[in-house]
Scaffold this motif. Structure first.
Motif, PDB file in Angstrom:
ATOM      1  N   TYR A 151       0.868  -1.187   0.000  1.00 40.76           N
ATOM      2  CA  TYR A 151       0.000   0.000   0.000  1.00 40.76           C
ATOM      3  C   TYR A 151       0.899   1.229   0.000  1.00 40.76           C
ATOM      4  CZ  TYR A 151      -4.650   2.036   1.214  1.00 40.76           C
ATOM      5  OH  TYR A 151      -5.861   2.684   1.223  1.00 40.76           O
ATOM      6  N   ASP A 152       0.682   2.122  -0.948  1.00 40.15           N
ATOM      7  CA  ASP A 152       1.507   3.328  -1.023  1.00 40.15           C
ATOM      8  C   ASP A 152       0.778   4.374  -1.857  1.00 40.15           C
ATOM      9  OD1 ASP A 152       3.663   5.002  -0.582  1.00 40.15           O
ATOM     10  OD2 ASP A 152       5.059   3.919  -1.859  1.00 40.15           O
ATOM     11  N   ASN A 153       1.302   5.597  -1.796  1.00 39.06           N
ATOM     12  CA  ASN A 153       0.681   6.706  -2.546  1.00 39.06           C
ATOM     13  C   ASN A 153       0.804   6.541  -4.046  1.00 39.06           C
ATOM     14  OD1 ASN A 153       0.820   7.509   0.114  1.00 39.06           O
ATOM     15  ND2 ASN A 153       1.551   9.570  -0.317  1.00 39.06           N
ATOM     16  N   VAL A 154       1.800   5.786  -4.481  1.00 35.77           N
ATOM     17  CA  VAL A 154       2.025   5.527  -5.899  1.00 35.77           C
ATOM     18  C   VAL A 154       2.149   4.015  -6.076  1.00 35.77           C
ATOM     19  CG1 VAL A 154       3.178   7.738  -6.286  1.00 35.77           C
ATOM     20  CG2 VAL A 154       4.533   5.733  -5.682  1.00 35.77           C
ATOM     21  N   VAL A 155       2.106   3.576  -7.342  1.00 33.15           N
ATOM     22  CA  VAL A 155       2.235   2.147  -7.609  1.00 33.15           C
ATOM     23  C   VAL A 155       3.545   1.853  -8.329  1.00 33.15           C
ATOM     24  CG1 VAL A 155      -0.242   1.692  -7.654  1.00 33.15           C
ATOM     25  CG2 VAL A 155       0.931   2.322  -9.766  1.00 33.15           C
ATOM     26  N   TRP A 156       4.096   0.706  -8.026  1.00 28.47           N
ATOM     27  CA  TRP A 156       5.237   0.164  -8.759  1.00 28.47           C
ATOM     28  C   TRP A 156       4.730  -0.755  -9.865  1.00 28.47           C
ATOM     29  CZ3 TRP A 156      10.394   0.964  -8.889  1.00 28.47           C
ATOM     30  CH2 TRP A 156      11.208  -0.029  -9.445  1.00 28.47           C
ATOM     31  N   ILE A 173      13.365   2.047   5.236  1.00 24.43           N
ATOM     32  CA  ILE A 173      12.222   1.970   4.329  1.00 24.43           C
ATOM     33  C   ILE A 173      11.018   2.609   4.998  1.00 24.43           C
ATOM     34  CG2 ILE A 173      10.639   0.406   3.115  1.00 24.43           C
ATOM     35  CD1 ILE A 173      12.915  -1.686   3.133  1.00 24.43           C
ATOM     36  N   GLY A 174      10.223   3.368   4.227  1.00 22.58           N
ATOM     37  CA  GLY A 174       8.943   3.847   4.733  1.00 22.58           C
ATOM     38  C   GLY A 174       8.748   5.340   4.630  1.00 22.58           C
ATOM     39  N   GLY A 175       7.744   5.827   5.350  1.00 24.58           N
ATOM     40  CA  GLY A 175       7.416   7.242   5.335  1.00 24.58           C
ATOM     41  C   GLY A 175       8.361   8.046   6.203  1.00 24.58           C
ATOM     42  N   LEU A 176       8.912   9.108   5.636  1.00 23.44           N
ATOM     43  CA  LEU A 176       9.902   9.920   6.355  1.00 23.44           C
ATOM     44  C   LEU A 176       9.415  11.348   6.595  1.00 23.44           C
ATOM     45  CD1 LEU A 176      13.127   8.772   4.436  1.00 23.44           C
ATOM     46  CD2 LEU A 176      11.942   7.655   6.345  1.00 23.44           C
ATOM     47  N   HIS A 177       8.181  11.641   6.224  1.00 26.50           N
ATOM     48  CA  HIS A 177       7.573  12.964   6.403  1.00 26.50           C
ATOM     49  C   HIS A 177       8.486  14.082   5.905  1.00 26.50           C
ATOM     50  CE1 HIS A 177       3.671  14.215   7.649  1.00 26.50           C
ATOM     51  NE2 HIS A 177       3.525  13.207   8.498  1.00 26.50           N
ATOM     52  N   VAL A 187      18.173   3.552   1.016  1.00 28.15           N
ATOM     53  CA  VAL A 187      16.984   4.169   1.601  1.00 28.15           C
ATOM     54  C   VAL A 187      15.858   4.126   0.585  1.00 28.15           C
ATOM     55  CG1 VAL A 187      17.744   6.480   0.888  1.00 28.15           C
ATOM     56  CG2 VAL A 187      16.053   6.244   2.723  1.00 28.15           C
ATOM     57  N   CYS A 188      14.681   3.743   1.061  1.00 26.48           N
ATOM     58  CA  CYS A 188      13.487   3.657   0.212  1.00 26.48           C
ATOM     59  C   CYS A 188      12.417   4.558   0.808  1.00 26.48           C
ATOM     60  CB  CYS A 188      12.999   2.216   0.132  1.00 26.48           C
ATOM     61  SG  CYS A 188      11.526   1.989  -0.892  1.00 26.48           S
ATOM     62  N   PRO A 189      12.390   5.843   0.426  1.00 32.10           N
ATOM     63  CA  PRO A 189      11.400   6.771   0.975  1.00 32.10           C
ATOM     64  C   PRO A 189      10.037   6.568   0.316  1.00 32.10           C
ATOM     65  CG  PRO A 189      12.820   7.912  -0.588  1.00 32.10           C
ATOM     66  CD  PRO A 189      13.309   6.505  -0.515  1.00 32.10           C
ATOM     67  N   LYS A 210      16.682  11.315  -3.902  1.00 32.79           N
ATOM     68  CA  LYS A 210      17.100  10.624  -5.138  1.00 32.79           C
ATOM     69  C   LYS A 210      18.253  11.361  -5.809  1.00 32.79           C
ATOM     70  CE  LYS A 210      15.235   9.025  -9.568  1.00 32.79           C
ATOM     71  NZ  LYS A 210      13.998   8.963 -10.405  1.00 32.79           N
ATOM     72  N   ARG A 211      18.182  12.695  -5.838  1.00 35.07           N
ATOM     73  CA  ARG A 211      19.223  13.490  -6.491  1.00 35.07           C
ATOM     74  C   ARG A 211      20.547  13.413  -5.734  1.00 35.07           C
ATOM     75  NH1 ARG A 211      21.791  18.165  -6.181  1.00 35.07           N
ATOM     76  NH2 ARG A 211      20.740  18.775  -4.243  1.00 35.07           N
ATOM     77  N   ARG A 212      20.459  13.481  -4.399  1.00 35.62           N
ATOM     78  CA  ARG A 212      21.682  13.493  -3.591  1.00 35.62           C
ATOM     79  C   ARG A 212      22.337  12.121  -3.496  1.00 35.62           C
ATOM     80  NH1 ARG A 212      22.357  17.561   0.756  1.00 35.62           N
ATOM     81  NH2 ARG A 212      20.965  19.328   0.355  1.00 35.62           N
ATOM     82  N   TYR A 213      21.510  11.077  -3.447  1.00 33.80           N
ATOM     83  CA  TYR A 213      22.028   9.731  -3.203  1.00 33.80           C
ATOM     84  C   TYR A 213      21.492   8.738  -4.232  1.00 33.80           C
ATOM     85  CZ  TYR A 213      23.208  11.947   1.210  1.00 33.80           C
ATOM     86  OH  TYR A 213      23.709  12.818   2.167  1.00 33.80           O
ATOM     87  N   PRO A 214      21.807   8.930  -5.501  1.00 30.82           N
ATOM     88  CA  PRO A 214      21.249   8.057  -6.542  1.00 30.82           C
ATOM     89  C   PRO A 214      21.645   6.597  -6.380  1.00 30.82           C
ATOM     90  CG  PRO A 214      23.044   9.400  -7.414  1.00 30.82           C
ATOM     91  CD  PRO A 214      22.720   9.944  -6.060  1.00 30.82           C
ATOM     92  N   ASN A 215      22.806   6.340  -5.790  1.00 33.43           N
ATOM     93  CA  ASN A 215      23.262   4.964  -5.637  1.00 33.43           C
ATOM     94  C   ASN A 215      22.694   4.277  -4.394  1.00 33.43           C
ATOM     95  OD1 ASN A 215      24.874   5.159  -7.964  1.00 33.43           O
ATOM     96  ND2 ASN A 215      26.584   6.036  -6.794  1.00 33.43           N
ATOM     97  N   ARG A 216      22.060   5.060  -3.535  1.00 38.01           N
ATOM     98  CA  ARG A 216      21.473   4.490  -2.316  1.00 38.01           C
ATOM     99  C   ARG A 216      19.948   4.534  -2.352  1.00 38.01           C
ATOM    100  NH1 ARG A 216      25.576   6.900   2.364  1.00 38.01           N
ATOM    101  NH2 ARG A 216      27.478   6.615   1.130  1.00 38.01           N
ATOM    102  N   TYR A 217      19.411   5.256  -3.302  1.00 38.89           N
ATOM    103  CA  TYR A 217      17.969   5.462  -3.387  1.00 38.89           C
ATOM    104  C   TYR A 217      17.275   4.248  -4.003  1.00 38.89           C
ATOM    105  CZ  TYR A 217      13.562   7.148  -5.366  1.00 38.89           C
ATOM    106  OH  TYR A 217      12.260   7.286  -5.743  1.00 38.89           O
ATOM    107  N   LEU A 218      16.186   3.812  -3.352  1.00 39.34           N
ATOM    108  CA  LEU A 218      15.323   2.762  -3.886  1.00 39.34           C
ATOM    109  C   LEU A 218      13.926   3.346  -4.045  1.00 39.34           C
ATOM    110  CD1 LEU A 218      16.341  -0.181  -1.516  1.00 39.34           C
ATOM    111  CD2 LEU A 218      17.165   0.219  -3.840  1.00 39.34           C
TER     112      LEU A 218
END
Length: 211
Positions: A7-12, A162-166, A180-182, A193-201
């Motif tokens: 369940y999330d605000n967007v879909v994969w 992982i999760g909501g980070l407000h 990190v998966c925000p 995503k811009r700052r940490y492209p290699n760590r962003y999921l």
């Protein structure tokens, strides 16, 4: 360990439904936990069905905090599959649970699965330990990401968040993490995503993260 965002605000996966809220299924070698239940039971159960997730396989539900977009699907789930519920002490007891554990302090839920304890009298986060590191799953991070990571660190070196980070914007904390998966309510996803492209999921309903 396998984590499936249900369940999330967007879909994969485009076959699923997006809605404001969050839930994910956490499968370890020994147990299967549902973290939060989104806002609407019909969407939660519908997405689970499309993902091939059998509610009967869920050993327990972990509720991060008592906000409608995280507990809205709980009653529907417990109606078809009564199970144990771990929730912060600030939450009223749900109907239909086989057991309700009211969490105030850090505790072990199952082997290698822990709660940070209720932080700022509102929210708990889930910590799954795997070998010498840990994965942290947060609902909305109302107490603050720094507070959550500090509380979680007692269970192991944190590898993934992982999760909501407000409104989280202390981006230097991400440098301590492997990934990190925000999701859900995170306001600065594009900046992370811009700052940490290699760590962003990327998140989204249907996203599967295997660690």
């Amino acid at each position: 360990m396998k984590i499936t965002i249900v369940y999330d605000n967007v879909v994969w996966k485009p076959t699923l439904r997006a809605d404001w809220g969050f839930a994910c299924l956490v499968e370890t070698e020994g147990h299967t936990l549902l973290f939060d239940t989104g806002a609407k039971g019909a969407i939660l159960l519908g997405n689970m069905e499309k993902l091939g997730i059998d509610p009967a396989a869920i050993d327990a539900v972990f509720i991060s905090h008592n906000h409608w977009d995280h507990i809205g699907g709980l009653a529907n789930l417990l109606h078809i599959h009564p199970t144990a519920v771990f929730q912060p002490a600030a939450c009223p007891p749900p109907e239909g649970a086989t057991r309700v554990v009211s969490v105030k302090k850090p505790m072990e839920l199952f082997e290698n699965a822990y709660s940070t304890g209720q932080l700022d009298s509102i929210e708990q986060s889930l910590v799954i330990r795997q070998h010498d590191h840990a994965v942290v799953i947060a609902g909305c991070s109302h107490p603050g990401v720094g507070v959550i990571l500090t509380a979680a660190f007692q269970f192991g070196e944190i590898k993934t968040l992982i999760g909501g980070l407000h409104g989280f914007n202390d981006f230097s904390l991400i440098e301590r993490l492997g990934s990190v998966c925000p999701a859900h309510c995170t306001q600065h996803i594009e900046e992370i995503k811009r700052r940490y492209p290699n760590r962003y999921l990327a998140a989204g309903a249907g996203r599967v993260i295997e660690i």
